[in-house]
Write a protein that holds these residues in place. Sequence first.
Motif, short mmCIF file in Angstrom:
data_model
loop_
_atom_site.label_atom_id
_atom_site.label_comp_id
_atom_site.label_asym_id
_atom_site.label_seq_id
_atom_site.Cartn_x
_atom_site.Cartn_y
_atom_site.Cartn_z
N LEU A 65 15.00 3.49 -1.00
CA LEU A 65 13.56 3.58 -1.21
C LEU A 65 12.79 2.85 -0.12
CD1 LEU A 65 11.07 4.32 -2.87
CD2 LEU A 65 11.50 2.28 -4.27
N LEU A 66 13.30 1.68 0.30
CA LEU A 66 12.60 0.91 1.32
C LEU A 66 12.55 1.67 2.66
CD1 LEU A 66 13.83 -2.74 0.67
CD2 LEU A 66 11.61 -1.71 0.12
N ALA A 67 13.59 2.44 2.96
CA ALA A 67 13.57 3.25 4.18
C ALA A 67 12.45 4.28 4.10
CB ALA A 67 14.92 3.94 4.39
N GLY A 68 12.35 4.96 2.96
CA GLY A 68 11.29 5.94 2.78
C GLY A 68 9.91 5.31 2.87
N LEU A 69 9.75 4.13 2.29
CA LEU A 69 8.46 3.44 2.34
C LEU A 69 8.10 3.05 3.78
CD1 LEU A 69 8.72 1.13 -0.79
CD2 LEU A 69 7.07 2.98 -0.45
N ALA A 70 9.10 2.57 4.54
CA ALA A 70 8.83 2.17 5.92
C ALA A 70 8.41 3.37 6.77
CB ALA A 70 10.07 1.52 6.52
N ILE A 71 9.08 4.50 6.60
CA ILE A 71 8.75 5.70 7.37
C ILE A 71 7.37 6.23 6.98
CG2 ILE A 71 9.42 8.10 7.83
CD1 ILE A 71 12.36 7.13 7.32
N ALA A 72 7.11 6.30 5.67
CA ALA A 72 5.82 6.80 5.20
C ALA A 72 4.68 5.89 5.64
CB ALA A 72 5.84 6.91 3.67
N ALA A 73 4.91 4.57 5.59
CA ALA A 73 3.89 3.63 6.04
C ALA A 73 3.60 3.79 7.52
CB ALA A 73 4.33 2.20 5.74
N THR A 74 4.63 4.06 8.31
CA THR A 74 4.45 4.27 9.74
C THR A 74 3.61 5.51 10.01
OG1 THR A 74 6.58 3.21 10.20
CG2 THR A 74 5.64 4.57 11.95
N VAL A 75 3.92 6.60 9.29
CA VAL A 75 3.13 7.83 9.44
C VAL A 75 1.67 7.58 9.06
CG1 VAL A 75 2.78 10.17 8.54
CG2 VAL A 75 5.09 9.38 9.11
N GLY A 76 1.46 6.93 7.91
CA GLY A 76 0.09 6.66 7.47
C GLY A 76 -0.66 5.76 8.42
N LEU A 77 0.00 4.71 8.91
CA LEU A 77 -0.64 3.77 9.83
C LEU A 77 -1.01 4.45 11.14
CD1 LEU A 77 -1.42 0.87 10.64
CD2 LEU A 77 0.95 0.55 11.39
N GLU A 78 -0.10 5.22 11.69
CA GLU A 78 -0.39 5.89 12.96
C GLU A 78 -1.47 6.94 12.80
OE1 GLU A 78 3.77 5.17 15.36
OE2 GLU A 78 3.36 7.18 14.61
N ALA A 79 -1.46 7.65 11.67
CA ALA A 79 -2.52 8.62 11.42
C ALA A 79 -3.87 7.93 11.27
CB ALA A 79 -2.19 9.43 10.16
N LEU A 80 -3.87 6.77 10.62
CA LEU A 80 -5.12 6.03 10.41
C LEU A 80 -5.72 5.57 11.74
CD1 LEU A 80 -7.01 4.76 8.26
CD2 LEU A 80 -5.58 2.72 8.37
N VAL A 81 -4.86 5.06 12.63
CA VAL A 81 -5.35 4.49 13.88
C VAL A 81 -5.63 5.56 14.94
CG1 VAL A 81 -4.77 2.96 15.80
CG2 VAL A 81 -4.20 2.30 13.45
N ALA A 82 -4.71 6.52 15.09
CA ALA A 82 -4.80 7.47 16.21
C ALA A 82 -5.31 8.85 15.80
CB ALA A 82 -3.45 7.60 16.89
N GLY A 83 -5.46 9.09 14.51
CA GLY A 83 -5.93 10.40 14.07
C GLY A 83 -7.20 10.87 14.76
N PRO A 84 -8.23 10.02 14.90
CA PRO A 84 -9.46 10.47 15.55
C PRO A 84 -9.29 10.82 17.02
CG PRO A 84 -9.86 8.51 14.22
CD PRO A 84 -8.37 8.68 14.30
#
Length: 226
Positions: free
Chosen positions: A150-169
């Motif tokens: 589960l922690l692996a999934g959380l780390a990957i999902a958090a990375t996707v969300g973080l990068e989308a939050l910062v670089a999405g615009p």
Amino acid sequence: MKPSLRHSLLAEALGTAVLLAFGTGAAVVNEQTHALGHGGVAAAFGLVVLVLIQSLGAVSGAHVNPAVTVAFWAAGRFPGARVLPYVGAQLVGALAGSGLVKLLATEGSTLGATLPAHGPGQAFGIELALTFWLMLVILRVTAGAKEEGLLAGLAIAATVGLEALVAGPLTGASMNPARSLAPALVSGHLAYAWLYVVAPLAGALLAVAFDRLLQLKPSLDTRSTP
């Protein structure tokens, strides 16, 4: 029992369709209603990735991304004979997901297509860097016994969300050729499609090379500790 190729391809197609339906679907809903905001769209991408990893990871690995599949092969952790079938399934699923999104989109919508905000050069560098870090995280947290945790999934999902939050615009924060190609094809916004194929693939392969540098080697000193 090890999943068959047929089961794995079905999981990849379904997973990529769901990724597009909820991820780019969130972008289209926000485009129409402004109810989610940029943060909400980024969260939608991160959450759907977590759900896919936890639900389909045991069947196909939940790659849902051609760059991830190619990188796992380059790292020696995925059979070469499955690369093209996986990529084909991911593209079919992505097109199906974009087709669903089109049903709720208004006329002229980009369907969540990824487009550079300040030119292709900057976007290429950002997408390469984003995919490099995402793939490096994936390689590091899925090594050995941690592969389906589960922690692996959380780390990957958090990375996707973080990068989308910062670089999405700036670029749409694709990190995924299938995620970008499908809405581009369905909406007709193909001018920068090449960028969102080449940059993620280059970034993912760079992560494989860097991951090898981080791997610990056994010490040559075999003397016992006093």
